[in-house]
Design a protein around this motif. Structure first.
Motif, PDB file in Angstrom:
ATOM      1  N   ARG A  28       1.543  10.541  15.570  1.00  0.00           N
ATOM      2  CA  ARG A  28       2.593   9.957  14.708  1.00  0.00           C
ATOM      3  C   ARG A  28       3.937  10.401  15.276  1.00  0.00           C
ATOM      4  O   ARG A  28       4.445  11.479  14.974  1.00  0.00           O
ATOM      5  CB  ARG A  28       2.399  10.443  13.265  1.00  0.00           C
TER       6      ARG A  28
ATOM      7  N   PRO B 145      -4.899  12.279  15.398  1.00  0.00           N
ATOM      8  CA  PRO B 145      -3.830  11.334  15.051  1.00  0.00           C
ATOM      9  C   PRO B 145      -2.554  11.549  15.869  1.00  0.00           C
ATOM     10  O   PRO B 145      -2.261  12.657  16.290  1.00  0.00           O
ATOM     11  CB  PRO B 145      -3.559  11.650  13.582  1.00  0.00           C
TER      12      PRO B 145
ATOM     13  N   TYR C 272       1.990   5.140  15.504  1.00  0.00           N
ATOM     14  CA  TYR C 272       1.085   5.846  14.593  1.00  0.00           C
ATOM     15  C   TYR C 272      -0.335   5.405  14.895  1.00  0.00           C
ATOM     16  O   TYR C 272      -0.650   4.215  14.805  1.00  0.00           O
ATOM     17  CB  TYR C 272       1.465   5.540  13.134  1.00  0.00           C
TER      18      TYR C 272
ATOM     19  N   ARG D 222      -3.022  13.755  24.392  1.00  0.00           N
ATOM     20  CA  ARG D 222      -3.592  14.301  23.166  1.00  0.00           C
ATOM     21  C   ARG D 222      -4.492  13.314  22.445  1.00  0.00           C
ATOM     22  O   ARG D 222      -4.505  12.135  22.752  1.00  0.00           O
ATOM     23  CB  ARG D 222      -2.505  14.805  22.240  1.00  0.00           C
TER      24      ARG D 222
ATOM     25  N   SER E 195       4.354  -1.030   4.800  1.00  0.00           N
ATOM     26  CA  SER E 195       4.799  -0.096   3.760  1.00  0.00           C
ATOM     27  C   SER E 195       5.689   0.998   4.352  1.00  0.00           C
ATOM     28  O   SER E 195       6.691   1.389   3.750  1.00  0.00           O
ATOM     29  CB  SER E 195       3.592   0.476   3.012  1.00  0.00           C
ATOM     30  N   ASP E 196       5.365   1.477   5.544  1.00  0.00           N
ATOM     31  CA  ASP E 196       6.209   2.505   6.166  1.00  0.00           C
ATOM     32  C   ASP E 196       7.587   1.936   6.526  1.00  0.00           C
ATOM     33  O   ASP E 196       8.611   2.598   6.363  1.00  0.00           O
ATOM     34  CB  ASP E 196       5.528   3.086   7.416  1.00  0.00           C
TER      35      ASP E 196
ATOM     36  N   ALA F 281      -0.804  -3.549   6.970  1.00  0.00           N
ATOM     37  CA  ALA F 281      -0.209  -3.289   5.653  1.00  0.00           C
ATOM     38  C   ALA F 281       0.448  -1.905   5.628  1.00  0.00           C
ATOM     39  O   ALA F 281       1.495  -1.716   4.994  1.00  0.00           O
ATOM     40  CB  ALA F 281      -1.273  -3.386   4.561  1.00  0.00           C
ATOM     41  N   ASP F 282      -0.148  -0.934   6.346  1.00  0.00           N
ATOM     42  CA  ASP F 282       0.474   0.397   6.444  1.00  0.00           C
ATOM     43  C   ASP F 282       1.817   0.305   7.157  1.00  0.00           C
ATOM     44  O   ASP F 282       2.797   0.944   6.767  1.00  0.00           O
ATOM     45  CB  ASP F 282      -0.432   1.369   7.208  1.00  0.00           C
TER      46      ASP F 282
ATOM     47  N   VAL G  10       0.863  -1.189   0.000  1.00  0.00           N
ATOM     48  CA  VAL G  10       0.000   0.000   0.000  1.00  0.00           C
ATOM     49  C   VAL G  10       0.892   1.230   0.000  1.00  0.00           C
ATOM     50  O   VAL G  10       2.082   1.139   0.301  1.00  0.00           O
ATOM     51  CB  VAL G  10      -0.921   0.057   1.250  1.00  0.00           C
ATOM     52  N   ARG G  11       0.317   2.365  -0.361  1.00  0.00           N
ATOM     53  CA  ARG G  11       1.097   3.600  -0.315  1.00  0.00           C
ATOM     54  C   ARG G  11       1.127   4.128   1.099  1.00  0.00           C
ATOM     55  O   ARG G  11       0.143   4.052   1.819  1.00  0.00           O
ATOM     56  CB  ARG G  11       0.496   4.630  -1.257  1.00  0.00           C
ATOM     57  N   SER G  12       2.282   4.667   1.502  1.00  0.00           N
ATOM     58  CA  SER G  12       2.401   5.174   2.857  1.00  0.00           C
ATOM     59  C   SER G  12       1.381   6.268   3.119  1.00  0.00           C
ATOM     60  O   SER G  12       1.130   7.112   2.278  1.00  0.00           O
ATOM     61  CB  SER G  12       3.807   5.730   3.098  1.00  0.00           C
ATOM     62  N   LYS G  13       0.788   6.202   4.321  1.00  0.00           N
ATOM     63  CA  LYS G  13      -0.162   7.248   4.703  1.00  0.00           C
ATOM     64  C   LYS G  13       0.550   8.356   5.458  1.00  0.00           C
ATOM     65  O   LYS G  13      -0.045   8.971   6.342  1.00  0.00           O
ATOM     66  CB  LYS G  13      -1.240   6.655   5.609  1.00  0.00           C
ATOM     67  N   ALA G  14       1.827   8.578   5.163  1.00  0.00           N
ATOM     68  CA  ALA G  14       2.576   9.615   5.871  1.00  0.00           C
ATOM     69  C   ALA G  14       1.718  10.868   6.015  1.00  0.00           C
ATOM     70  O   ALA G  14       1.227  11.406   5.032  1.00  0.00           O
ATOM     71  CB  ALA G  14       3.856   9.934   5.124  1.00  0.00           C
ATOM     72  N   THR G  15       1.518  11.282   7.249  1.00  0.00           N
ATOM     73  CA  THR G  15       0.568  12.347   7.556  1.00  0.00           C
ATOM     74  C   THR G  15       1.286  13.468   8.283  1.00  0.00           C
ATOM     75  O   THR G  15       2.202  13.197   9.058  1.00  0.00           O
ATOM     76  CB  THR G  15      -0.507  11.822   8.539  1.00  0.00           C
ATOM     77  N   VAL G  16       0.875  14.675   8.047  1.00  0.00           N
ATOM     78  CA  VAL G  16       1.375  15.767   8.866  1.00  0.00           C
ATOM     79  C   VAL G  16       0.392  15.968  10.013  1.00  0.00           C
ATOM     80  O   VAL G  16      -0.788  16.204   9.783  1.00  0.00           O
ATOM     81  CB  VAL G  16       1.521  17.066   8.051  1.00  0.00           C
ATOM     82  N   VAL G  17       0.877  15.808  11.222  1.00  0.00           N
ATOM     83  CA  VAL G  17       0.006  16.007  12.387  1.00  0.00           C
ATOM     84  C   VAL G  17       0.103  17.482  12.749  1.00  0.00           C
ATOM     85  O   VAL G  17       1.174  17.958  13.126  1.00  0.00           O
ATOM     86  CB  VAL G  17       0.442  15.116  13.557  1.00  0.00           C
TER      87      VAL G  17
ATOM     88  N   MET H 180       8.928  11.306   7.100  1.00  0.00           N
ATOM     89  CA  MET H 180       7.688  10.557   6.891  1.00  0.00           C
ATOM     90  C   MET H 180       6.565  11.096   7.765  1.00  0.00           C
ATOM     91  O   MET H 180       5.533  10.432   7.938  1.00  0.00           O
ATOM     92  CB  MET H 180       7.936   9.073   7.201  1.00  0.00           C
ATOM     93  N   GLY H 181       6.742  12.258   8.314  1.00  0.00           N
ATOM     94  CA  GLY H 181       5.668  12.900   9.065  1.00  0.00           C
ATOM     95  C   GLY H 181       5.638  12.594  10.551  1.00  0.00           C
ATOM     96  O   GLY H 181       4.697  12.953  11.239  1.00  0.00           O
TER      97      GLY H 181
END
Lengths: 801, 338
Positions: free
Chosen positions: B186, B184, B214, B181, B226-227, B222-223, A478-485, B123-124
Motif C-alpha cells: 500500500r 500487502p 494497493y 516484497r 471508496s478510497d 469498489a475499494d 464500500v468501507r475503505s479497507k485502509a490497512t496498516v502494512v 489512509m495507511g
C-alpha cells in the motif's frame, strides 16, 4: 474522430438526446470530447453569385463585389477574401441577417465605401474554423437558394476519442455496435451486395504478395466503365461533417466506406498499373516514390509498397503515389482492400514522418476478416453511384484466416475484482449485447466466442472489463479497507520533508527548476564537470540538452531573473535530483539541496537598507548551514576551508558529515555573478540530502538543566588584524579548566584608536561547576589563566570586564 | 448617610483621582478615600447604625465605591508612570512595521505533494521512491507495454545514452517496489516525470505525478472508488464526489479516468470545470494480471488497484493558476503568495 449523428442512426436505433448519448458513450470508454451542431442558424443566408469585382478605392487588400442573390438589385459588398472570382458562388448574408458567429449584417462603410451585405467564410457560418477564404458553393445552385437547402438539415457531430485498445471503434459500424449494447438495440449492417458482371476478375488482374507476414491479406476487385464525377450531396455532406474533404465519387466512396467499416481502401487507376497487376513487396534499394502530397520519398527495404509490374504505386497502408490516383478520365478502377502488420506500418509512418487516416487505422489494427466485406460494400456503391461494372469475384491473397477464439470468465472472479456480484446470466447478457457468442454459462464459468474484430479480448480480465465499463455507475459503496502494512517504512521520505520544513522555517522560499538545462550554464559553474554529465539522446530544445549535475547554476539564474525584475533580495532553496556518470559511465542520481542568498536577508531591522558586505553574506550562509545542521540534529557535521570552481577564492568551505565531504558553501565568484548583473555578494550552499537527514528522528542524550549558577567574565582582546577567531578559541580552550562552559564572541571593533592593523575582539567566558557554586575568586583565577595564555600566545593586549 | 450621598461621593472621588497630577497627589487621594484611616473604613463602621432593612443595599453601595476607587487609582497610576517613562525615553511608535525573521514557504507543487501524501498516509499508505532515470523494462515492459505496443507512442520519451530513459510516469515504481516484497502493498509514490512535450500553458516537459498502488487479497474496483472518494473529500472538500469513466492504460484492466465533482460550483457548472460540473483528476484501474506475473505475484491470490495523477494539473485547479510555466519561473513575488 468526428461522428455525424444522422449517419450513426443509419446503423443503430437509440432513443436519447445527443447529450444523453455522449454521456453514455463517455462512461463506457468512448470519450466524447465535443458535441457540435453544424449547419443550423443560417436562416436568411442565400447563395450569392459574384457578377463583378472592382478594386476598393482606399484599400489594397479589399475588393468590391457585386452580388446577385436572386432578389431585385445587386448590392455591392466589400470583401477581403483572396478567393472571390467573378462567376463564383458563395454564401451571401443580406442586410438584417444574424450569423451563427453573432454578427448582425448592417449597412456600413468599410474604409469609406458602403457595403450592403456580406460574403461568408465557413467560420462565420459556424461550419468549421476555416477563415482562409469564402466558402465555395457548387455552380449548380441558383442565386437566392437558401443556404440551409444547400447544406441540408443541421447535423449534430460528436467528436470522440478512441483509446488505442479499441481500433474496432474507429468507424461508424463499430460505434453503432457500442450504442446498440448501451441501449439494448441491434446493429444494422450496411448493405454489401453488389451486382457483378459475367467477366471474372482474374481475367483482368492478378496479385502477388511477397511477404504474408507484413501483408496478411490483399484483396482486389476490378470496376470498369467507371464515370468519375462529383459524389451526391448526401455523401459529400457526411464526409465533410466527418472532417474529410470530398474529391470525386470514387475516392469519396473509399473514404466513406473506411469511415463506415474501419477498413482503409485504396482505388488505383487500373490503366496506370503496368501489367495491370499488383505486387506487394519490399522496395528495392534506392527505390523512391512521389506520394499524393507531392513529396518525393526515399524508401527503405523494410518498408512495404504496393507496386505494379515495374514500380511502386503506393506506400502500403500509408499513402498512394501521386500518379496512381483516380482522375477525371479514369474509367477502370482496381479497388484495394488489404490488411498490414500494425508495427510495420507504424515504423514506415514514423520513418517517412507521414500519417494518414489509413495509416492511423492500420497502426492500431484492422481485422483482416473485414477486408472482403468492405471491398464488396465499396464496389456496390461504385456500381450505384459511378455506373461502374463490377467484374465477378475477388482476388484474395492471404495467409491463415483469423478465426474466432474462446475466452472464459468466472463470475466469482468478476465479483472479486469489481466488488459487485451479478449473476452469471446477467454477465452473459452483457457479453451477448456486445456480439460475443456465449457458448456456455454456468454459475462457475461463462465461455464465450470472441468475434475477430475484438482483438482486444483475449483474457478473462478483458471480459471482466467489458462488464465493468457498462456498469461503472453502479459500483456499490464500500468501507475503505485502509490497512496498516506492518513493515512498510517511509522514514527517508519523512526526513526529506522535515528538511524542507526546516529550511522554510529558516525563512527560505522553495523554488523548482527543470532537471535539464543548457550545458553552457553548467560549464559556467564547473567546466571540469563536463565529462561526467548525462546528456539527453533526443533533446527537444537547444536549451534543454543535459541533465543537471548541480542545483546551483539554476539557483543563480533564478536569482538573476528576480533581480532583473527588481526583486533584489533572495533567500531561496531547492531540493531536487542531480545526475552524473559514475566511473563506468553509468548514470547515477542523487537528491540534493541548495540555498541561494542575495541582499540583506540576514537582517531584520532598519539596517536592512544598508549595503551587504562579503563578511555579512559569508556569515549568513555559514550561519544558515549551522542552524540547519542543528535543526536536523547532525552531531558530526564539520566545515573546512575549500574552494570550488564557482566560489571566490578564500570564501568557500567544504561541508562534511562524519568526516566525508557532502557539499559546499561560500560566495559566488563575481565574474559569474556579473552574467546576471548581480554586483552584490551572493551566498550559496549545496549538499547531498541523504547524509544531512540521517539523524532526523534519532534520539539524543539529554543534559539536565544545571543545578548551580554560572559566573561570566568578559575580556576584550586587542590583537593584530590577522588573528582569527578559531585561534582564540583554541588557545583559550587549551588553557581553560573543565569549569569553562562556553566562549562567546560578542563584539568586533576596528578603529584608529587601536592603532593600524589592529582590532578588538570581545569575548564572554562562562564558568560553571557541576558540584557547587563557584566563587568570584575561582572565576578570576580561571580567567587569569586564559588571559595569560592569550596574551602570550596570540599575542594580545587584554582589557578585562 | 444615604445611598445618594455614596453615589455622589464616588463620582467626586473618581473625578479627583483622574485629575491627580503626580504619583504623590494620587497616593494622598488613595489614603484619603480607602486608606486605613480614610473615608471608607469610617463609613463601614457607620453601617452598624443603619436600619436592618437598608443594610444590604448600603453595604453593596460601599463595596462598589471601594472597587471603583481602587481601579481608578491603579489606572491613573499606570498612566502617570507611562507618561513619566515616555518623558525619559521618548514615546514608542507602535505603528512601526513589525520586526521578526521572515517565514519561508514551500513551492506550490511541494505543498500539493505534501498534502496529498499526508492524506494517503492517514489512509495507511507509505511513501515509496524510485529513480528518475529508468530502464525501458520498468517504465514500459514491466507495465504490460511491450515494445510494439501502441501506447508506447502515447508518451514521447526522453532517452539517454545506453537505452536508458527519463521515466514518463511514476508507475515505473510499481514493479520496482513489488519485486522487493510480498503483498500487502500500500504505497504512494510522488515524483518527477518527463515527457517530450513542447512547453506551453498546460504542458511542461518535466512535471510531477503521484502514483498509488494497493495490492492485497480481494482488492476490488469498489475499494478503489471508496478510497478515492475519501481522498477527494479530504483534498477538495466534504461535498466532493468522484465518478469513473472507462479508459485505457496498458497496466490496468479495467482502466478508468476519475473525475472529481467541481469544488468551486459543487457540480452545477462554472468556469473552473468548463461548465461540466466535473474535473478530470486522475487515471486509475485494477492492476493488470500481466503486471503481477512480471513481479512474481500470483494474480489468482491477490488483486490490486493503482492510480496516478498530475500534481501540476492539480495545482492549477486548486490554486487557480492559468499557466503551468509560472510554476517553474520562480518569481519570488508569485511564490510568496502560496
Amino acid at each position: 474522430m468526428k461522428i455525424p449523428l444522422s449517419w450513426l442512426r443509419e446503423y443503430v436505433d437509440f432513443d436519447d438526446t445527443p447529450e444523453g448519448l455522449a454521456d453514455k458513450l463517455t462512461f463506457a470508454g468512448v470519450e466524447v470530447e465535443g458535441l457540435a451542431t453544424v449547419g443550423g442558424g443560417v436562416e436568411g443566408v442565400v447563395v450569392g453569385e459574384v457578377t463583378a469585382i472592382e478594386k476598393h478605392p482606399n484599400a489594397d487588400k479589399l475588393v468590391l463585389c457585386r452580388v446577385n442573390h436572386g432578389a431585385a438589385g445587386e448590392p455591392w459588398v466589400v470583401c477581403g477574401a483572396p478567393n472571390a472570382v467573378v462567376g463564383g458562388k458563395y454564401p451571401f448574408a443580406p442586410l438584417g441577417v444574424v450569423l451563427p458567429c453573432g454578427i448582425t449584417i448592417e449597412k456600413r462603410k468599410v474604409r469609406g465605401t458602403a457595403s450592403e451585405g456580406m460574403l461568408c467564410a465557413e467560420d462565420e457560418l459556424g461550419i468549421s474554423d476555416d477563415h482562409t477564404g469564402l466558402m465555395e458553393l457548387d455552380a449548380r445552385w441558383a442565386p437566392g437558394t437558401a443556404l440551409a437547402e444547400v447544406m441540408g438539415p443541421p447535423e449534430t457531430v460528436l467528436d470522440v476519442e478512441i483509446t488505442p485498445d479499441r481500433p474496432d471503434c474507429l468507424c461508424l459500424v463499430g460505434l453503432a455496435r457500442e450504442v446498440a449494447a448501451l441501449y439494448g438495440t441491434r446493429l444494422k449492417m450496411p448493405a454489401n451486395d453488389a451486382a457483378e458482371s459475367a467477366t471474372p476478375v482474374e481475367t483482368a488482374t492478378s496479385v502477388k504478395v511477397e511477404d504474408l507476414v507484413d501483408c496478411p491479406r490483399y484483396t482486389a476487385r476490378i470496376l470498369r466503365d467507371v464515370k468519375v464525377g462529383p459524389s451526391p450531396d448526401w455523401m459529400k455532406r457526411r464526409l465533410e461533417a466527418a472532417g474529410i474533404r470530398a474529391i470525386n465519387n470514387i475516392v469519396d466512396i473509399t473514404n466513406y466506406v473506411m469511415l463506415e467499416t474501419g477498413q482503409p481502401l485504396h482505388a488505383f487507376d487500373q490503366k496506370l498499373l503496368e501489367g495491370g497487376r499488383i505486387v506487394v513487396r519490399h522496395p528495392a534499394p534506392g527505390e523512391k516514390i512521389v506520394t499524393l502530397d507531392g513529396v518525393d520519398r526515399e524508401l527503405t527495404p523494410e518498408m512495404l509498397v504496393i507496386a505494379d509490374a515495374a514500380k511502386p504505386m503506393a506506400v502500403a497502408g500509408v499513402m498512394g503515389g501521386e500518379f496512381s490516383g483516380i482522375g477525371d478520365d479514369t474509367t477502370e478502377v482496381l479497388l484495394e482492400s488489404a490488411s498490414f502488420r500494425p508495427v510495420a506500418i507504424r515504423d514506415t509512418s514514423k520513418k517517412l514522418e507521414l500519417m494518414s487516416e489509413s495509416a492511423y487505422r492500420f497502426i492500431r489494427g484492422v481485422d483482416p476478416e473485414l477486408a472482403e466485406m468492405a471491398s464488396r460494400r465499396a464496389a456496390g456503391l461504385m456500381v450505384e453511384l459511378a455506373s461502374a461494372k463490377l467484374l465477378a469475384g475477388v482476388v484474395d491473397v492471404r495467409g491463415e484466416p483469423r478465426k474466432p477464439w474462446t475466452v472464459t470468465c468466472r463470475p466469482r472472479r468478476l465479483a472479486t475484482l469489481l466488488g459487485m456480484a451479478p449473476t452469471a446470466e446477467e454477465i452473459a447478457k452483457i457479453f451477448e449485447s456486445l456480439e460475443l457468442k456465449v457458448l456456455s454459462c454456468t454459475p462457475e464459468l461463462i465461455e464465450v466466442e470472441v468475434p475477430t474484430f475484438r482483438g482486444d479480448l483475449t483474457r478473462e480480465a478483458d471480459l471482466i472489463e467489458e462488464y465493468a465499463r457498462l456498469h461503472l455507475k453502479n459500483l456499490p459503496p464500500v468501507r475503505s479497507k485502509a490497512t496498516v502494512v506492518p513493515d512498510a517504512d517511509d522514514k527517508p521520505a519523512q526526513a526529506q520533508q522535515r528538511l524542507r520544513e526546516v529550511l522554510a522555517g529558516l525563512g527560505l522560499q522553495q523554488i523548482m527548476n527543470y532537471s535539464f538545462l543548457d550545458r553552457d550554464l553548467l560549464d559556467l559553474f564547473n567546466r571540469e564537470g563536463a565529462a561526467g554529465r548525462v546528456e539527453l539522446a533526443n533533446p527537444l530544445t537547444a536549451d534543454h540538452t543535459v541533465l543537471r549535475d548541480s542545483l546551483l547554476p539554476q539557483m543563480v539564474e533564478t536569482i538573476g531573473l528576480n533581480v532583473s525584475r527588481q526583486v533584489a533580495q533572495a533567500a531561496l532553496f531547492e531540493t531536487g535530483r542531480i545526475f552524473r556518470l559514475d566511473g563506468e559511465g553509468h548514470p547515477i542520481e542523487c537528491d540534493q539541496v541548495a540555498v541561494g542568498l542575495l541582499g540583506p536577508v540576514g537582517r531584520t531591522g532598519m539596517d536592512r537598507f544598508g549595503p551587504v558586505g562579503e563578511e555579512d553574506m559569508f556569515l549568513w550562509i555559514k550561519g544558515l548551514w549551522e542552524q540547519l545542521a542543528t535543526a536536523l540534529k547532525l552531531r558530526d557535521a564539520s566545515l573546512r576551508p575549500a574552494d570550488r570552481p564557482w566560489s571566490q577564492p578564500g570564501r568557500g568551505m567544504e561541508v562534511a558529515v562524519a568526516g566525508v565531504a557532502v557539499g559546499w558553501l561560500g560566495l559566488l565568484r563575481p565574474d559569474i555573478a556579473k552574467e546576471w548583473r548581480i554586483h552584490e555578494p551572493l551566498g550559496l550552499f549545496e549538499a547531498a540530502v541523504q547524509p544531512l537527514v540521517k539523524d532526523v528522528g534519532a534520539m539524543q542524550e539529554l543534559t539536565p538543566p544545571p543545578s548551580y549558577p554560572s559566573i561570566r567574565r568578559d575580556a576584550a582582546l586587542i590583537v593584530d588584524g590577522s588573528v582569527r577567531h578559531e585561534q582564540v578559541l583554541e588557545i583559550a580552550r587549551r588553557a581553560a579548566p573543565p569549569e569553562l562552559e562556553k566562549i562567546e564572541l560578542f563584539d568586533i571593533y576596528q578603529g584608529k584608536n587601536l592603532g593600524d592593523g589592529r582590532k578588538s575582539l570581545a569575548y564572554a567566558f562562562t564558568y560553571r561547576s557541576p558540584t557547587g557554586t563557584l566563587t568570584d575568586e575561582a572565576a578570576n583565577e580561571f580567567q587569569g589563566r586564559i588571559n595569560a595564555a592569550l596574551k602570550e600566545q596570540l599575542p594580545a593586549e587584554i582589557r578585562e570586564g | 448617610m444615604n445611598l445618594q450621598d455614596i453615589e455622589n461621593g464616588t463620582a467626586r472621588a473618581l473625578a479627583e483621582l483622574a485629575a491627580a497630577e503626580d504619583l504623590k497627589a494620587l497616593e494622598a487621594l488613595r489614603v484619603r478615600y480607602i486608606g486605613r484611616n480614610g473615608l471608607l473604613p469610617k463609613l463601614m463602621q457607620g453601617l452598624k447604625d443603619v436600619p436592618a432593612a437598608d443594610k444590604p443595599a448600603m453595604g453593596q453601595a460601599l463595596n462598589r465605591f471601594k472597587t471603583a476607587v481602587t481601579d481608578a487609582v491603579a489606572g491613573r497610576k499606570a498612566a502617570l508612570e507611562a507618561a513619566a517613562r515616555d518623558a525619559r525615553t521618548g514615546s514608542l511608535d507602535i505603528s512601526l512595521p513589525g520586526r521578526w525573521a521572515r517565514q519561508g514557504r514551500l513551492h506550490p507543487i511541494q505543498q500539493l505533494i505534501d498534502r496529498t501524501t499526508d492524506i494517503f498516509r492517514r489512509m495507511g499508505f507509505t511513501v515509496a521512491n524510485g529513480p528518475d532515470i529508468e530502464t525501458e523494462y520498468y517504465n514500459f515492459d514491466a507495465l504490460n507495454t511491450p515494445p510494439d505496443h501502441v501506447s508506447r507512442d502515447l508518451a514521447d520519451t526522453f532517452y539517454l545514452p545506453g537505452g536508458l530513459l527519463l521515466r514518463t510516469q511514476t508507475s515505473a515504481v510499481q514493479a520496482r517496489y513489488m519485486e522487493t516484497r510480498q503483498p500487502p502493498v500500500r504505497i504512494v509514490c510522488p515524483g518527477r516525470c518527463y515527457r517530450r512535450d513542447t512547453t506551453d500553458a498546460t504542458h511542461s516537459a518535466n512535471f510531477h505525478q503521484i502514483e498509488g498502488l494497493y495490492v492485497d487479497e480481494a482488492v476490488s474496483l469498489a475499494d478503489l472508488k471508496s478510497d478515492l472518494d475519501h481522498f477527494a473529500r479530504e483534498l477538495m472538500g466534504p461535498g466532493v464526489r468522484t465518478r469513473f469513466r472507462t479508459h485505457f492504460f496498458p497496466f490496468t484492466e479495467p482502466s478508468v479516468e476519475v473525475d472529481f465533482s467541481c469544488h468551486m460550483c459543487g457540480g452545477g457548472g462554472c468556469r473552473v470545470c468548463k461548465q461540466s460540473g466535473w474535473i478530470e483528476i486522475m487515471g486509475a484501474g485494477m492492476v493488470d494480471p500481466n503486471v503481477f506475473a512480471q513481479v512474481g505475484y500470483d494474480p489468482e491470490a491477490v488483486t490490486g488497484y493503482a492510480f496516478g495523477m498530475g500534481i501540476e494539473r492539480l495545482a492549477m485547479i486548486l490554486f487557480g493558476i492559468d499557466d503551468i510555466r509560472r510554476l517553474y519561473e520562480n518569481d519570488g513575488r508569485y511564490l510568496a503568495q502560496f
